[in-house]
Design a protein around this motif. Structure first.
Motif, PDB file in Angstrom:
ATOM      1  N   ILE A  68     -10.529  81.461   5.192  1.00 19.85           N
ATOM      2  CA  ILE A  68     -11.965  81.239   5.372  1.00 19.85           C
ATOM      3  C   ILE A  68     -12.365  80.121   4.418  1.00 19.85           C
ATOM      4  O   ILE A  68     -12.207  80.258   3.208  1.00 19.85           O
ATOM      5  CB  ILE A  68     -12.777  82.509   5.063  1.00 19.85           C
ATOM      6  N   ASN A  88     -21.450  83.663   3.455  1.00 16.89           N
ATOM      7  CA  ASN A  88     -20.714  83.589   4.721  1.00 16.89           C
ATOM      8  C   ASN A  88     -19.279  84.067   4.533  1.00 16.89           C
ATOM      9  O   ASN A  88     -18.747  84.806   5.364  1.00 16.89           O
ATOM     10  CB  ASN A  88     -20.696  82.160   5.264  1.00 16.89           C
ATOM     11  N   LEU A 143     -17.590  87.406   6.440  1.00 14.68           N
ATOM     12  CA  LEU A 143     -16.373  87.302   7.250  1.00 14.68           C
ATOM     13  C   LEU A 143     -15.230  88.112   6.649  1.00 14.68           C
ATOM     14  O   LEU A 143     -14.480  88.777   7.365  1.00 14.68           O
ATOM     15  CB  LEU A 143     -15.967  85.833   7.391  1.00 14.68           C
TER      16      LEU A 143
END
Length: 68
Positions: free
Chosen positions: A14, A21, A25
């Motif tokens: 990621i 964010n 995730l």
């Protein structure tokens, strides 16, 4: 094969400069049993690809240092 029986895990990178964010995730994907690595700028992403060798990269387009 049912999801609980899945033994093979994926390596997921990621790459996002927004920490929220990344955390969101990570929380979702870790529940699936995948190996997760998070980085916060483009240069870290490039370095991580060479070392971590992810199966999937979730990449933000606009990031510091090197853009996606």
């Amino acid at each position: 094969m049912r999801r609980e029986e899945r033994k093979i895990t994926s390596k997921i990178l990621i790459a996002d400069d927004n920490h929220q964010n990344c955390e969101l995730l990570d929380a979702y994907l870790a529940a699936e049993g995948d190996q997760i690595e998070m980085v916060y700028d483009g240069q870290q992403a490039l370095d991580s690809v060479a070392r971590f060798q992810p199966d999937l990269i979730l990449l933000d387009i606009m990031m510091p240092k090197v853009s996606g």
